[in-house]
Scaffold this active site. Structure first.
Site, short mmCIF file in Angstrom:
data_model
loop_
_atom_site.label_atom_id
_atom_site.label_comp_id
_atom_site.label_asym_id
_atom_site.label_seq_id
_atom_site.Cartn_x
_atom_site.Cartn_y
_atom_site.Cartn_z
N THR A 98 28.82 -15.38 65.20
CA THR A 98 29.30 -14.68 64.01
C THR A 98 28.28 -13.72 63.45
O THR A 98 28.66 -12.77 62.75
CB THR A 98 29.68 -15.71 62.93
OG1 THR A 98 28.55 -16.54 62.63
CG2 THR A 98 30.82 -16.59 63.42
N CYS A 99 27.00 -13.94 63.72
CA CYS A 99 25.99 -13.02 63.20
C CYS A 99 26.05 -11.66 63.90
O CYS A 99 25.60 -10.66 63.34
CB CYS A 99 24.60 -13.62 63.36
SG CYS A 99 24.39 -15.19 62.50
#
Length: 922
Positions: A889-890
């Site tokens: 998700t980063c």
């Protein structure tokens, strides 16, 4: 392991306390099982100081095994309280128990080493005291010498005097205690004279916060002759005075000198003398001979006879007074020691809080500051008026002068403040004279500009400054922010914002002009309406400012006011709401502007932006849940949220609204999206815009239609008897509210029905939620000043906070990059086929799985944010066909294994989207 001795070192703890290790192991509680779960914790109360354990999720058999370090004395009583933590209510007491350390030390031979105690928990209710369970604790690390309990080997008597009353803990005084001759004043004041007799193995006399008044002359002991003299700060001194109160454990070594001391008349007869006692030196030290004032010492026999006549057991005021007159008649006038009298007067002054008076082995008096752990020879004085003592984050003590709003590291005294004021007064007079001489015929340009300022003074806490390029900016000391806009004109309803690239400045004379940074020109004409600041008139200038420019300006304000470093938020998914509430409210508001580093307990994921996005999304879904009764849906067909008037049922509802305000401001400041948005009237209230009757249509259609009918029809012909009063029902309680003063007696007519409609509209938006709205806006304003939102309208604010919900498939494909795959790879073709066949809900779930949120920024997929700025959606070939898809998700990256069929890809993707929860590390 802590070992106590009669002269224990008190450098670490000025009160002579010892450390005890208390291990709170477990508890067995007699209570009904709570299906909703609860958290149990234990408080250990030691002399008013509270230490808490962690929270255990078990409701009947909680286990902690947590070791706590507490500071105790042999007479301390430990109190254990077991509490049940509740999320939306006050914590409930489940039971409490106590341990008397004095009895425990006697039972275990003065040693508490791995001592296990089973404590019976009890709780007082309306039927009496009921047993509620058992608590298991372990005491360790405390060994007390026998002298510290009995304080003498041959005589177990311990005399403790409190407020002039003698308290004997271990029975009557022993016959072997030293006989003491004393003269008692009117208030029971101890004016004692130590005799020359020396008794070994005698007990100590403790004086606690009062006058030293023994009940008999034989209750005070002398110090052994061969006892070594103590050193300052290394061991307890012979004479201790805390806050002006004496705690004399034993006389000094001078007590062995032969002779009878002379008693000061002031100490003997003053009825207002404090509890400070100073041992009198022998006569040979008091009586001196000088050229100007000669004092001849009396013989030993004469002194002894005088002492017998003075110090009889029957010490009334008249007899003691006559005795002292007889003693003084033996001496020439003025033979009383002035040094002794002066020290007596000095000791009657109360020491400041945390200070202690001691004596070194040479008999010199020094003072210990337990606040800073320092010593000084000078007697400390109370702080001058207007001064305050504070401690900074590094535990350093400093002093605040509220008179001049300055700080200093040095402790102020009355003399130093007086000298500084005299010096400052002389300096100001000199500077004023020099300035008056140099500027005799000149006028201050700044003063002239302030007087001619058309907007008047700045708001409280604001300051006007000029940078190195002569650009005027404004400092808000309330929120520690700066801005170019004048706060006196900012947010005015009748003044629209400037076009992009324009700025307002003022000349030295206070005349406003405009700077166009696009063409690097200046003009007196207002670019918004063409009116000049000098001459009126001029054509209207049309302009348009887009939402992107407003958003960029807001992001610039956030970045310029961001603070370095980061702030950690450690939460659990099971108790996300409560953990986040406790940690955010414990931080300073400006610390919430630092970069967030979110940690989910039990998960090894590193937060480079993705965990923070998911934390905002999950927490917003939790705190805005109507189940908690803080918010409610705006209407039957409108799933936007508004404040619930019934939220007052929660006693801490204002604290929660302040927390939600901080949280929403954090989402805007850090550029994150929340799950559910508010109603448009709520956004207008955040922007301080006036609410109209049209805004009612979106939240209460029936109420809106009723007001429209009243507006469009003649209510007098219909015979409606309405008054300027309205009823409201909250949780079954009906209350009446007057729309105006005396409204219950004012009839609504055709002439005043417009006023009635306006008041009803205003009341509908604010009914029962004034305090909640204020708490929310106060929390929001602590992180993001509301002035930063002045350029936005309510719909733009909603897009900033909630993002875009509709997914454009073509935009998604156009802004996707591939690693180890190509656009024509069969797995990529199958992936886009899966996205096209699913509905919008599954697409949102897939987007949340990969990016941490299901909302899109205004620019769509092209403006997806990663760890270091914009980062596009990425699909990478990783692993084998037996693996499940993974997400980062980063970095907005999906790890898609090389599946062999479309059905396999669809099955694995759906399983990963619906079943996966949590983060890990590769």
């Amino acid at each position: 392991m802590a070992t106590a001795s009669p002269r224990s070192d008190t450098s670490n703890n000025h009160s002579g306390r010892l450390q005890l290790q208390v291990t709170v192991s477990s508890a067995k509680l007699k209570r009904k099982k709570n299906w909703f779960g609860t958290a149990i914790y234990t408080e250990v109360v030691v002399d008013g100081e509270i230490t808490k354990t962690a929270k255990s999720s078990s409701s009947s058999n909680p286990k902690w095994d947590e070791q706590l370090t507490v500071n105790v004395t042999p007479q301390t009583t430990l109190e254990f309280q077991v509490w049940s933590h509740r999320t939306l209510k006050a914590d409930a007491l489940l039971g409490k128990a106590t341990i008397d350390l004095k009895q425990a030390l006697l039972i275990h031979n003065r040693k508490l080493e791995r001592v296990k105690e089973q404590l019976k928990l009890s709780l007082e209710n309306k039927n009496g005291i009921a047993q509620t369970g058992e608590l298991t604790v372990v005491l360790d690390g405390l060994v007390i010498e026998q002298e510290n309990i009995t304080n003498c080997s041959s005589s177990p008597t311990i005399e403790i005097q409190e407020n002039g009353d003698a308290l004997h803990e271990n029975g009557e005084p022993s016959a072997r205690t030293t006989a003491r001759l004393a003269v008692e004043g009117t208030n029971g004041i101890d004016n004692h004279v130590p005799t020359s007799t020396l008794v070994q193995n005698s007990c100590c006399s403790y004086v606690v916060n009062g006058d030293n008044t023994p009940s008999s002359p034989s209750q005070v002991a002398a110090r052994p002759k061969n006892t070594p003299a103590p050193k300052p700060l290394a061991s307890e001194p012979a004479d201790d005075t805390v806050n002006g109160e004496s705690s004399s454990f034993a006389p000094t070594d001078n007590a062995s000198v032969t002779g009878t001391p002379v008693v000061s008349e002031e100490n003997a007869l003053s009825p207002n003398c404090t509890s400070t006692t100073v041992e009198d030196p022998p006569v040979q030290e008091i009586l001196t001979s000088s050229e100007n004032n000669e004092c001849i010492p009396s013989t030993s026999a004469e002194l002894e006879s005088e002492a017998r006549s003075i110090l009889e057991p029957d010490t009334s005021n008249s007899r003691s007074s006559s005795a002292f007159e007889a003693a003084k008649s033996r001496q020439p006038d003025g033979c009383m020691d002035p040094v002794r009298q002066q020290s007596g007067n000095a000791n009657t002054e109360t020491l400041p809080s945390g200070w202690e008076q001691r004596k070194d082995p040479h008999g010199r008096t020094y003072y210990v500051d337990h606040n800073t752990r320092t010593t000084t020879w000078e007697r400390p004085q109370p702080l001058p008026p207007g001064w305050e003592r504070r401690v900074d984050d590094r535990r350093r003590v400093y002093y605040v002068d509220h008179n001049t709003r300055t700080t200093t590291w040095q402790r102020p005294t009355m003399e130093s403040v007086r000298n500084f004021e005299q010096w400052q007064s002389q300096r100001n007079q000199l500077q004023g004279a020099m300035q008056q001489f140099n500027q005799r015929y000149l006028y201050s340009a700044s003063m002239l500009a302030a007087e001619n300022d058309p907007y008047g003074p700045l708001p409280p806490g604001w300051e006007k400054r000029v940078d190195s390029t002569d650009r005027v900016y404004f400092v808000n000391h309330n929120t520690k922010t700066t801005q170019w806009e004048d706060p006196r004109t900012q947010g005015l309803q009748n003044e629209e914002p400037l076009p992009e690239g324009w700025e307002i400045r003022y000349t030295r004379e206070g005349v406003r002009y405009f700077v166009d940074h696009n063409t690097r020109t200046t003009t007196f004409k207002d670019p918004r309406n063409g009116k000049s600041s000098v001459t009126k008139g001029g054509p209207q200038i049309a302009y348009e400012r887009g939402f992107r420019w407003k958003l960029a300006h807001f992001r610039y304000l956030c970045q310029s006011n961001a603070l370095p470093s980061h702030v950690k938020i450690n939460v659990s998914r099971q108790t996300l709401f409560e953990d986040s509430f406790q940690q955010i409210m414990a931080l300073k508001p400006y610390d919430l502007r630092r970069r967030l580093y979110v940690i989910f307990r039990g998960e090894e994921g590193l937060d480079y932006g993705g965990l923070a996005r998911e934390w905002f999304f999950l927490l917003s879904h939790e705190v805005l849940n109507p189940m908690y009764c803080l918010f409610e849906y705006a209407g039957k067909n409108n799933y936007c949220l508004q404040i619930n008037p019934a939220s007052t049922i929660n006693p801490d509802h204002l604290s929660y609204f302040c927390f939600i305000g901080r949280f929403i401001a954090m989402a805007l400041f850090h550029g994150k999206f929340i799950d559910t948005g508010f109603s448009l009237p709520f956004y207008k209230r955040m922007l301080s815009k006036k609410l109209t009757i049209k805004d009612l249509e979106s939240i209460d259609t029936e109420f809106y239609n009723s007001l429209i009918w009243i507006r469009d029809n003649n209510i007098e012909e219909c015979g409606l008897e309405m008054y300027f009063s309205v009823d409201m029902e909250i949780l079954g309680k009906v209350t009446s509210h007057d729309l105006k003063l005396g409204g219950s007696n004012i009839l609504v007519t055709e002439e005043n029905k417009d006023e009635y409609i306006g008041l009803m509209t205003e009341w509908r938006f604010s009914r029962g939620v004034q305090e909640q709205t204020k708490a929310f806006l106060d929390g929001f304003n602590e992180v993001v000043p509301l002035q930063w939102l002045q350029y936005f309208d309510e719909k733009e604010l909603e897009v900033m906070l909630c993002g875009m919900q509709e997914v454009d498939l073509a935009d998604w494909q156009r802004n996707t990059v591939y690693r180890h795959y190509t656009r024509n790879s069969k797995q990529i073709i199958w992936f886009w086929q899966f996205v096209k066949e699913t509905d919008n809900e599954v697409r949102m779930r897939l987007l949340q799985f990969v990016t941490g949120t299901c909302r899109l920024p205004l620019g769509g997929f092209a403006e997806l944010m990663g760890s270091n700025g914009p980062q596009k959606f990425c699909i990478e070939k990783v692993g084998k066909d037996t693996w499940l898809p993974r997400s980062h998700t980063c970095f907005n990256r999906l790890d898609l294994p090389p599946y062999k069929s479309y059905e396999q890809l669809k099955e694995k993707l759906l399983f990963a989207i619906e079943e996966t929860e949590g983060f890990g590390q590769e």
